[in-house]
Design an enzyme around this catalytic site. Structure first.
Site, short mmCIF file in Angstrom:
data_model
loop_
_atom_site.label_atom_id
_atom_site.label_comp_id
_atom_site.label_asym_id
_atom_site.label_seq_id
_atom_site.Cartn_x
_atom_site.Cartn_y
_atom_site.Cartn_z
N ALA A 13 0.54 -1.30 0.07
CA ALA A 13 0.01 -0.04 0.15
C ALA A 13 0.79 1.28 0.17
O ALA A 13 0.92 2.47 -0.72
CB ALA A 13 -1.14 0.07 1.10
N SER A 40 8.64 -3.67 -0.70
CA SER A 40 8.58 -4.10 -1.31
C SER A 40 8.70 -5.65 -1.57
O SER A 40 9.66 -5.56 -2.57
CB SER A 40 9.64 -3.34 -2.65
OG SER A 40 8.50 -3.35 -3.46
N CYS A 44 3.43 -12.96 -0.03
CA CYS A 44 2.17 -14.47 -1.36
C CYS A 44 3.31 -15.26 -0.92
O CYS A 44 2.96 -16.17 -1.69
CB CYS A 44 1.83 -13.28 -1.60
SG CYS A 44 0.77 -12.12 -1.32
N VAL A 81 7.22 4.85 12.78
CA VAL A 81 6.42 5.95 13.17
C VAL A 81 5.68 6.06 14.83
O VAL A 81 5.03 4.44 14.53
CB VAL A 81 5.82 6.53 12.07
CG1 VAL A 81 4.49 7.56 12.29
CG2 VAL A 81 6.24 7.10 10.78
N ASP A 311 -4.03 -3.92 4.66
CA ASP A 311 -4.12 -4.53 6.01
C ASP A 311 -4.37 -3.80 6.82
O ASP A 311 -4.61 -4.71 7.95
CB ASP A 311 -2.72 -5.60 5.86
CG ASP A 311 -2.63 -6.63 4.81
OD1 ASP A 311 -3.33 -6.56 4.32
OD2 ASP A 311 -1.83 -7.51 4.97
N ASN A 333 -2.64 -2.71 -2.97
CA ASN A 333 -1.81 -2.44 -3.82
C ASN A 333 -2.88 -0.70 -4.60
O ASN A 333 -2.23 0.52 -4.53
CB ASN A 333 -1.15 -2.90 -5.21
CG ASN A 333 -0.29 -3.74 -4.38
OD1 ASN A 333 1.00 -3.59 -4.44
ND2 ASN A 333 -0.06 -4.70 -3.70
N TYR A 455 -16.70 -21.53 -24.48
CA TYR A 455 -16.24 -23.13 -24.61
C TYR A 455 -15.76 -23.13 -26.40
O TYR A 455 -15.79 -22.78 -27.40
CB TYR A 455 -18.09 -22.88 -25.54
CG TYR A 455 -17.86 -24.59 -26.49
CD1 TYR A 455 -17.67 -25.83 -25.40
CD2 TYR A 455 -18.25 -24.99 -27.28
CE1 TYR A 455 -17.21 -27.12 -25.82
CE2 TYR A 455 -18.49 -26.39 -27.57
CZ TYR A 455 -17.86 -27.44 -27.15
OH TYR A 455 -17.78 -28.38 -27.61
C1 FAD Z 1 1.54 -15.83 4.29
C2 FAD Z 1 1.31 -14.70 3.50
C3 FAD Z 1 0.76 -15.27 2.35
C4 FAD Z 1 0.05 -14.63 1.82
N1 FAD Z 1 -0.46 -15.06 0.71
C5 FAD Z 1 -1.39 -13.80 -0.33
C6 FAD Z 1 -2.30 -13.86 -1.87
O1 FAD Z 1 -2.33 -15.46 -2.40
N2 FAD Z 1 -2.63 -13.05 -1.98
C7 FAD Z 1 -3.28 -12.49 -1.69
O2 FAD Z 1 -3.55 -11.33 -1.96
N3 FAD Z 1 -2.95 -11.28 -0.40
C8 FAD Z 1 -1.66 -12.19 0.62
N4 FAD Z 1 -1.26 -12.06 1.02
C9 FAD Z 1 -1.45 -10.50 2.54
C10 FAD Z 1 -0.79 -10.02 1.59
O3 FAD Z 1 0.19 -10.10 1.93
C11 FAD Z 1 -1.01 -8.34 2.72
O4 FAD Z 1 -2.88 -8.17 1.79
C12 FAD Z 1 -0.59 -6.76 2.04
O5 FAD Z 1 1.26 -8.03 1.85
C13 FAD Z 1 -0.32 -6.19 2.52
O6 FAD Z 1 0.07 -4.97 2.46
P1 FAD Z 1 0.16 -3.49 3.11
O7 FAD Z 1 1.22 -2.88 2.90
O8 FAD Z 1 -1.23 -3.06 3.07
O9 FAD Z 1 0.88 -3.82 4.12
P2 FAD Z 1 2.16 -4.70 4.74
O10 FAD Z 1 2.69 -6.08 3.71
O11 FAD Z 1 2.42 -5.43 5.89
O12 FAD Z 1 3.93 -3.73 4.96
C14 FAD Z 1 3.30 -2.58 5.65
C15 FAD Z 1 4.38 -2.46 6.23
O13 FAD Z 1 5.18 -1.13 7.13
C16 FAD Z 1 5.80 -1.54 7.93
N5 FAD Z 1 5.53 -0.94 8.94
C17 FAD Z 1 3.73 -1.01 10.16
N6 FAD Z 1 4.34 -0.29 11.38
C18 FAD Z 1 5.20 1.15 10.40
C19 FAD Z 1 5.21 1.89 11.22
N7 FAD Z 1 5.19 2.46 12.71
N8 FAD Z 1 6.09 2.63 12.08
C20 FAD Z 1 6.90 2.50 9.52
N9 FAD Z 1 6.69 1.59 9.33
C21 FAD Z 1 5.36 0.39 9.35
C22 FAD Z 1 6.02 -2.58 8.27
O14 FAD Z 1 6.80 -3.07 8.75
C23 FAD Z 1 5.89 -3.39 6.92
O15 FAD Z 1 6.48 -2.93 5.71
C24 FAD Z 1 -0.58 -13.05 2.11
C25 FAD Z 1 0.39 -12.66 3.28
C26 FAD Z 1 0.89 -13.91 4.40
C27 FAD Z 1 2.06 -13.42 5.44
#
Ligand code: FAD
Length: 479
Positions: A13, A40, A44, A81, A311, A333, A455
């Site tokens: 995100a 980055s 998944c 943060v 998330d 994303n 089909y």
């Molecule tokens: C094992 C596994 C398999 C998955 N498979 C799938 C799949 O097949 N299909 C699918 O759609 N989704 C899947 N997901 C879910 C998907 O990976 C997440 O939905 C996605 O990564 C969410 O992205 P995000 O940017 O919201 O959060 P994240 O990817 O969690 O990124 C958040 C970032 O914020 C940072 N952060 C947190 N708090 C702070 C703070 N206070 N200050 C600074 N930085 C901070 C963290 O360190 C992290 O780098 C899977 C997840 C896992 C764990």
């Protein structure tokens, strides 16, 4: 000069937002704070890395820090943060050394993701006990399951990796038996991965069938698929305790007074996740489903000029119209990109979610979308009716045709499609996209039955399994 667009979190995100903002507003500043070293990455892909289908951890990375830099994004790693002051429009940032400083913002995006919950289990400090919710855990599990003399350290070929943890796990005797605690989609993927690495795997799931949000038909077939490959599936079997002092030795299930002990030398706990919202504690921000930050259709929180995506945030559900929390990759994303555009001056909706998800267990593919649960449908004011059919995936005479189970749920009054699931061994999962599109368009089951789906014998029978299911459900709706 104005203050920058500040983004918290450098994954799906956060970096989608920063990249889009940079392209749309090249003259304005964007600062991304990331609390860790990893950026980055593809969570998944982690189960497939552990399985050995992916050779190198670096294959799971999309952008490197220098590529982010080249985009003109001011990325600051090892910067957490820890507080937000919405009235003053500034955040407090803590460095890895514990130093603190303040950063003013014009607009703020919270894209902090979620973290694994472990229920009553403490996996920290117990060798062989893991959660799989960060890249270091994936590297550590991969090292742990390898025999010490067979481990290839180049698999964890990313400078951000916790090398000490990897080396420590690589030096341990390889496990023979593993418990996967939790039969959600990550649990199923991990079970396959560990079985592929030669372990004797037990999956323990609290309720009566695996993959609860996918429905019973899918859960049962996935269970059969795992068992056919030697994985032992225990349903109605909540794990009470992980047993072991320094290194895990067993899991306990069943009665507290008379628990059953299953010896294992590894456990991966996947019992749930919780949105990371701590940095907003004390701001009075509205929270919603699952404790995630409640946002509107532009990703705006209840605080002025503060957005949230991915998330850690809710999203509007396409069927119920209510804020919902289904943390998945595309949602993160897509919302990040939309917020990047909005903050740059081009108001863009973050889009609805339909809970579209897919998973595989060896050759069996499963997918779900929308509202399958009767109670949830009724709560949203619908009168749900459902049918499950088994249909061929290709013309019966064409090699590769396989039985595909499709479940459709519709509202009795309007015929509107509320949800669906698909399971089978022949390109079953991707068929869910037809249903996801139908749900987004608020199509009725009669309209779905009239869809002109492709089909040709190698791809589908004359009546695609979705059309067969729609025909049967229409009969029920008419009856
Ligand atoms: C094992 C596994 C398999 C998955 N498979 C799938 C799949 O097949 N299909 C699918 O759609 N989704 C899947 N997901 C879910 C998907 O990976 C997440 O939905 C996605 O990564 C969410 O992205 P995000 O940017 O919201 O959060 P994240 O990817 O969690 O990124 C958040 C970032 O914020 C940072 N952060 C947190 N708090 C702070 C703070 N206070 N200050 C600074 N930085 C901070 C963290 O360190 C992290 O780098 C899977 C997840 C896992 C764990």
């Amino acid at each position: 000069m104005s203050d920058p667009f500040v983004v918290v979190g450098a994954d799906a995100a956060g970096l989608s937002a920063a990249s889009k903002f940079r392209r749309e507003a090249p003259d304005r500043e964007v600062v991304v704070f990331e609390k860790g070293r990893w950026i980055s990455y593809a969570y998944c892909g982690m189960p497939y890395f552990v399985a050995g289908y992916v050779d190198r951890m670096s294959d799971l990375l999309s952008l490197s820090p220098s590529e982010v830099d080249e985009r003109g994004i001011d990325l600051r790693r090892d910067r957490e943060v820890v507080a937000v002051e919405p009235d003053a429009k500034r955040v407090t940032v803590e460095t890895a050394d514990g130093d603190r400083f303040e950063q003013a913002y014009d607009d703020l995006l919270v894209a902090t993701g979620a973290r694994a919950t472990t229920g009553p289990f403490d996996v920290r400090g117990v060798d062989g006990a893991f959660t799989l919710h960060d890249m270091d855990a994936a590297a550590a599990i991969d090292a742990y399951v390898a025999e010490p003399d067979a481990y290839d350290p180049d698999r964890a070929d990313v400078s951000a990796v916790d090398r000490e943890r990897v080396d420590r796990n690589a030096a341990m005797r390889a496990p023979e038996t593993a418990a996967v605690v939790g039969g959600g989609y990550v649990g199923v993927e991990v079970a396959e991965a560990l079985a592929e690495r030669g372990l004797d795997v037990h999956v323990f799931h609290r309720s009566g069938h695996l993959l609860s949000p996918f429905g019973e038909t899918v859960g049962n077939r996935v269970e059969e698929a795992l068992e056919a490959e030697g994985v032992s599936v225990h349903t109605d079997a909540p794990v009470d305790a992980l047993v072991g002092d320094d290194r895990i030795g067993a899991v306990e299930i069943g009665d507290e007074g008379d628990p059953e002990t299953v010896p294992v030398d590894m456990a991966v706990v996947g019992v749930g996740i919780r949105p990371n919202t701590d940095l907003l504690d004390g701001t009075g921000v509205d929270l919603g489903a699952g404790g995630a930050i409640r946002v509107d259709d532009r990703g705006r929180t209840s605080l002025p000029d503060v957005y949230a995506a991915g998330d850690c945030a809710t999203a509007r559900h396409a069927v119920t119209g209510e804020p919902d929390w289904t943390p998945l990759g595309l949602t993160a994303n897509r919302a990040g990109r939309a917020i990047g555009a909005t903050v740059a001056g081009d108001p863009t909706p973050v889009g609805d979610i339909a809970g579209t998800a897919a998973v595989k267990a060896f050759d069996t593919e499963a997918a779900r979308v929308g509202v399958l649960d009767r109670g949830k449908a009724e709560e949203a004011g619908f009168d749900p009716v459902s049918e499950t059919v088994t249909a061929g995936s290709r013309s019966g005479y064409y090699p590769g045709a396989a039985e595909t189970d499709v479940t459709l749920v519709a509202d009795r009054d309007t015929g509107r499609l509320l949800g669906g699931s698909i399971v089978g061994t022949d390109r079953a999962a991707i068929r869910i996209d037809t249903l996801a599109t139908a749900i987004e368009s608020e199509m009725t089951v009669p309209e779905i039955e009239r869809l002109d789906l492709a089909y040709a014998p190698p791809f589908s029978p004359v009546w695609d399994p979705i059309l067969v299911a729609a025909k049967v459900l229409n009969g029920t709706l008419d009856g």
